[in-house]
Design an enzyme around this catalytic site. Structure first.
Site, short mmCIF file in Angstrom:
data_model
loop_
_atom_site.label_atom_id
_atom_site.label_comp_id
_atom_site.label_asym_id
_atom_site.label_seq_id
_atom_site.Cartn_x
_atom_site.Cartn_y
_atom_site.Cartn_z
N ASP A 60 1.69 -36.41 22.28
CA ASP A 60 1.22 -36.91 23.56
C ASP A 60 2.24 -37.93 24.06
O ASP A 60 2.58 -38.88 23.35
CB ASP A 60 -0.14 -37.59 23.37
CG ASP A 60 -1.09 -37.29 24.50
OD1 ASP A 60 -0.71 -37.51 25.65
OD2 ASP A 60 -2.23 -36.85 24.22
N ASP A 88 1.00 -37.20 29.37
CA ASP A 88 -0.23 -37.85 29.81
C ASP A 88 -0.13 -38.35 31.24
O ASP A 88 0.88 -38.95 31.63
CB ASP A 88 -0.49 -39.04 28.87
CG ASP A 88 -1.80 -39.74 29.17
OD1 ASP A 88 -2.85 -39.10 29.00
OD2 ASP A 88 -1.77 -40.91 29.59
N GLU A 133 -0.20 -33.10 32.07
CA GLU A 133 -1.60 -33.31 32.44
C GLU A 133 -1.63 -33.55 33.95
O GLU A 133 -1.35 -34.64 34.43
CB GLU A 133 -2.19 -34.51 31.70
CG GLU A 133 -3.70 -34.58 31.90
CD GLU A 133 -4.31 -35.96 31.76
OE1 GLU A 133 -5.53 -36.05 31.69
OE2 GLU A 133 -3.57 -36.97 31.75
N HIS A 184 -10.44 -34.09 25.11
CA HIS A 184 -11.07 -35.35 24.69
C HIS A 184 -11.57 -36.18 25.88
O HIS A 184 -12.10 -37.26 25.67
CB HIS A 184 -10.06 -36.16 23.88
CG HIS A 184 -8.86 -36.54 24.71
ND1 HIS A 184 -8.00 -35.61 25.24
CD2 HIS A 184 -8.42 -37.74 25.16
CE1 HIS A 184 -7.09 -36.21 25.95
NE2 HIS A 184 -7.31 -37.52 25.92
N ASP A 185 -11.37 -35.70 27.10
CA ASP A 185 -11.80 -36.46 28.28
C ASP A 185 -12.99 -35.83 28.99
O ASP A 185 -13.50 -36.40 29.96
CB ASP A 185 -10.66 -36.55 29.31
CG ASP A 185 -9.50 -37.39 28.82
OD1 ASP A 185 -9.74 -38.38 28.10
OD2 ASP A 185 -8.35 -37.06 29.16
#
Ligand code: GLC
Ligand code: CA
Length: 557
Positions: free
Chosen positions: A105, A206, A263, A332-333
Site C-alpha cells: 500500500d 492509497d 484507489e 477494509h473500508d
C-alpha cells in the site's frame, strides 16, 4: 459467434487472482492479540491452495496507528506490532518461493503528523520542509476555508508554534503532503524506488484521487444533492490530477516491471480509459467506487440488480479492447458484501457465492478481501465503545452533537462502519476464532463458530470451496480472463446474466440476485448445447429457472 474482437495484451497480472490482507486482523503469530507479518507468512500455503497469485497487504509501515497504519511516521521501517524488516523480507521471499507476488500500500497523499518531515515542517515558517505540507493563515480567527475532513470536522488543524493551520483531508494526525512541491515529490519517489529495488511487485496507491487540490483553496458553496461531502468537489479527482500521475509513472513506475492499482474514488467509466488505457502508460488498474459508494451517505444500502448491471456494464464496455481494471466487492473500508447485497438470514451461503460468481467472472483482475472467501458478515456492536475506527468515532461525536441517540448512532455505524470488515479473520471455532491465543484488538464476530475456514475446508458445498472451484475455472479458461463481456437479459429484474466471448468460445454466467425463484425465456437466452461448469447448488433443475440466489456458469463449445 466467431466474431473478431480486439484482444488486449496478455500480461501475468491480468491472469492473476488477487487477495487483500489487512495485517492487523489476519493472523496473530505471537499471542498479543494483534495480527502481524509472521502471521501472514504462516498462512501463505492457505492462500496458495486457494489459488491466489497476487497479494496486496495494507500498510505495515511504522505508524502511531491513528488510522490503523494509514498514518505513516517512517516509510522505511515496520510497525513494531507487526514485526521487523527481517520478518518483512522473509514474507516477501516466502511469497515469491510459492510463485506468488506481493504489492504494498503506497500512502502518499499524507503522512503521520509524527513523520520527521512534518515535525520539521511544523517547526517554523522558514523551515526548508515548510512547503512539503499545506499551511495557511486563518481567516477572521477561523479556519482558512470551509473544507470538511472526510473523517468529520474541519479539514484544517491549528498549530500554535507558527500560528497557522495545516490541511488534513483525513484525520488530524494525517497532514496532507503538498504535491505542488517538487522536492517533496523527489523524496517520495526515492522512497518508492527503495521498496521496488527490494523486489516488491508493485503498489496499490492509497487515496490517489485526493492528491490534487483546487489551487486557490477557495470556500465551497456547499451545494446539496452531491454524492459526496460537498467539500470533496475541491479535491476528488480534481483537474490536473493526471499530471501528477504522469510524473509518478515517468519518474518511477515505468522503470520497473510491476503492477499498479490506484484507489480512484470519483472516477466514472467515461474517463476510465484516461487512467488505465493500455497505450497511456499510466496505471494498470484502478479501484473504482461507483458500486460501493465509499464515504457517501448511501453507503451500506442495497442496490437493485438494475443498478449493479448499469454500473458494472458501463465499466466493462468502456475498457473493452482498450485497458484493464480491478474487480472487487469488498475491502477494509466498506461493509461485508453478503450483509450488504446478500441475505445473511435466509440464504447466507447461496447469496455469498452468487455475488462471488457475479463480479469475479467479468473482465478484469479479481480481488478477494480476507474473509470474503468464507462469507464473513458484518458484526454486531453492542455499544459505542465497540467501535475502533477513527472515522467511526469522529462520526459518532458528530451525530451526537446533532442530537442522535446512542441507539440511532449504533444503527447507523452498524450499516456503514469500517470495523465490520476489520474483525479478526475466522480460522476455526476455538476461542478468538483461531486468530490469536489472546483477546484480539477488535472483537471477533460472534458467528465465528459457524463461519470459519476449518469448517469450510472439507465441506464441498462451502463458500470457500465455491471460491476455490471458481478460481480454478478462471485459471483453466482464457475466455474468462480475456473474453469480451456482454450483458444478457438486460431488463430482467432478478437475474444478472452476461457472456464472455473469446474466439469461438463462449461462457454464460447466470446469477439470481434475489431471494425468490426467477425464470427467463429460452428465446431470450438459450442454453442449448451448453454445459454447466460451475454452480452454487449441488443439484439444479434443467430448464430456465433459478432458485433464490442460485448461480450457474455455462460453457458453449
Ligand atoms: C484510503 C484507505 C483508508 C484510509 C484512507 C486514508 O481510503 O483505504 O483505509 O483511511 O485512505 O489513508
Ligand atoms: Ca501479534
Amino acid at each position: 459467434m466467431g466474431e473478431t474482437i480486439t484482444p488486449v495484451r496478455e500480461r501475468w497480472w491480468k491472469e492473476a487472482v488477487a487477495y487483500q490482507v489487512y495485517p492487523r486482523s489476519f493472523k496473530d503469530s505471537n499471542g498479543d492479540g494483534i495480527g502481524d507479518l509472521n502471521g501472514v507468512t504462516e498462512k501463505l500455503d492457505y492462500l496458495k491452495d486457494l489459488g491466489i497469485d497476487l497479494m496486496w497487504i495494507c500498510p505495515m509501515y511504522r505508524s502511531p496507528n491513528d488510522d490503523n497504519g494509514y498514518d505513516i511516521s517512517d516509510y522505511h521501517a515496520i510497525m513494531e506490532e507487526f514485526g521487523t524488516m527481517a520478518d518483512f523480507d522473509r514474507l516477501l521471499e516466502e511469497t515469491h518461493a510459492r510463485g506468488m507476488r506481493l504489492i504494498l500500500d503506497l500512502v502518499v497523499n499524507h503522512t503521520s503528523d509524527e513523520h520527521p518531515w512534518f515535525l520539521e515542517s511544523r517547526a517554523s515558517k522558514d523551515n526548508p520542509k515548510r512547503d512539503w505540507y499545506i499551511w495557511r493563515d486563518g481567516k477572521n480567527g477561523a479556519e482558512p476555508n470551509n473544507w470538511e475532513s472526510i473523517f468529520s470536522g474541519s479539514a484544517w488543524e491549528y498549530d500554535e508554534t507558527t500560528n497557522q493551520y495545516f490541511m488534513h483531508l483525513f484525520s488530524r494526525k494525517q497532514p496532507d503532503l503538498n504535491w505542488e512541491n517538487r522536492e517533496m515529490r523527489t523524496a517520495v519517489y526515492e522512497m518508492m524506488r527503495w521498496w521496488l529495488d527490494k523486489g516488491i511487485d508493485g503498489f496499490r496507491i492509497d487515496a490517489i484521487s485526493h492528491l490534487k487540490k483546487e489551487p486557490t483553496l477557495a470556500d465551497v458553496p456547499n451545494p446539496e444533492n452531491l454524492p459526496y461531502a460537498p467539500s470533496m468537489v475541491s479535491h476528488l479527482n480534481y483537474d490536473g490530477l493526471l499530471d501528477y500521475v504522469d510524473d509518478i509513472c515517468g519518474n518511477v513506475f515505468n522503470h520497473y516491471d510491476i503492477v499498479t492499482v490506484g484507489e480512484m474514488n470519483g472516477l466514472d467509466a467515461v474517463h476510465a480509459e484516461e487512467w488505465v488505457g493500455e497505450n497511456r502508460g499510466r496505471l494498470n488498474m484502478v479501484f473504482q467506487f461507483e458500486h460501493v459508494r465509499l464515504w457517501e451517505p448511501q453507503a451500506g444500502l442495497r442496490p437493485t440488480p438494475a443498478v449493479l448491471k448499469k454500473i458494472f456494464t458501463s465499466w466493462q464496455e468502456a475498457l473493452e479492447g482498450k485497458g484493464w481494471n480491478a474487480l472487487y466487492v469488498e475491502n477494509h473500508d466498506v461493509t461485508r458484501i453478503t450483509s450488504r447485497w446478500g441475505d445473511t438470514e435466509h440464504h447466507w451461503r447461496e447469496s455469498a457465492t452468487c455475488i462471488a460468481a457475479m463480479y469475479f467472472l467479468m473482465q478484469g483482475t479479481p480481488f478477494i478481501y480476507q474473509g470474503q472467501e468464507i462469507g464473513m458478515t458484518n458484526t454486531r456492536f453492542a455499544s459505542l465503545a465497540d467501535f475502533d475506527d477513527v472515522s467511526a468515532k469522529n462520526k459518532a461525536k458528530d451525530l451526537k452533537r446533532m442530537g442522535m441517540s446512542d441507539a440511532e448512532i449504533i444503527a447507523f455505524l452498524t450499516r456503514t462502519g469500517r470495523d465490520n470488515s476489520r474483525t479478526p479473520m475466522q480460522w476455526d471455532s476455538s476461542p478468538h476464532a483461531g486468530f490469536s491465543t489472546h483477546q484480539p484488538w477488535l472483537k471477533v464476530n460472534p458467528n465465528f463458530e459457524m463461519i470459519n475456514v476449518e469448517n469450510q475446508l472439507h465441506d464441498p458445498q462451502s463458500v470457500l470451496n465455491f471460491y476455490r472451484q471458481m478460481i480454478h475455472l478462471r485459471k483453466r479458461e482464457k475466455a474468462l480472463v480475456y473474453g469480451r463481456y456482454d450483458l444478457l437479459l438486460d431488463d430482467h429484474e432478478q437475474i444478472y446474466a452476461y457472456s464472455r466471448l473469446y474466439g469461438d468460445e463462449r461462457f454464460v454466467v447466470l446469477c439470481n440476485m434475489s431471494g425468490k425463484a426467477a425464470v427467463w425465456d429460452e428465446e431470450a437466452l438459450t442454453l442449448e448445447g451448453a454445459q454447466c461448469v460451475l454452480a452454487n447448488v449441488a443439484e439444479w433443475e434443467e430448464g430456465y429457472r433459478l432458485r433464490a440466489w442460485e448461480a450457474r456458469v455455462y460453457k458453449f463449445s
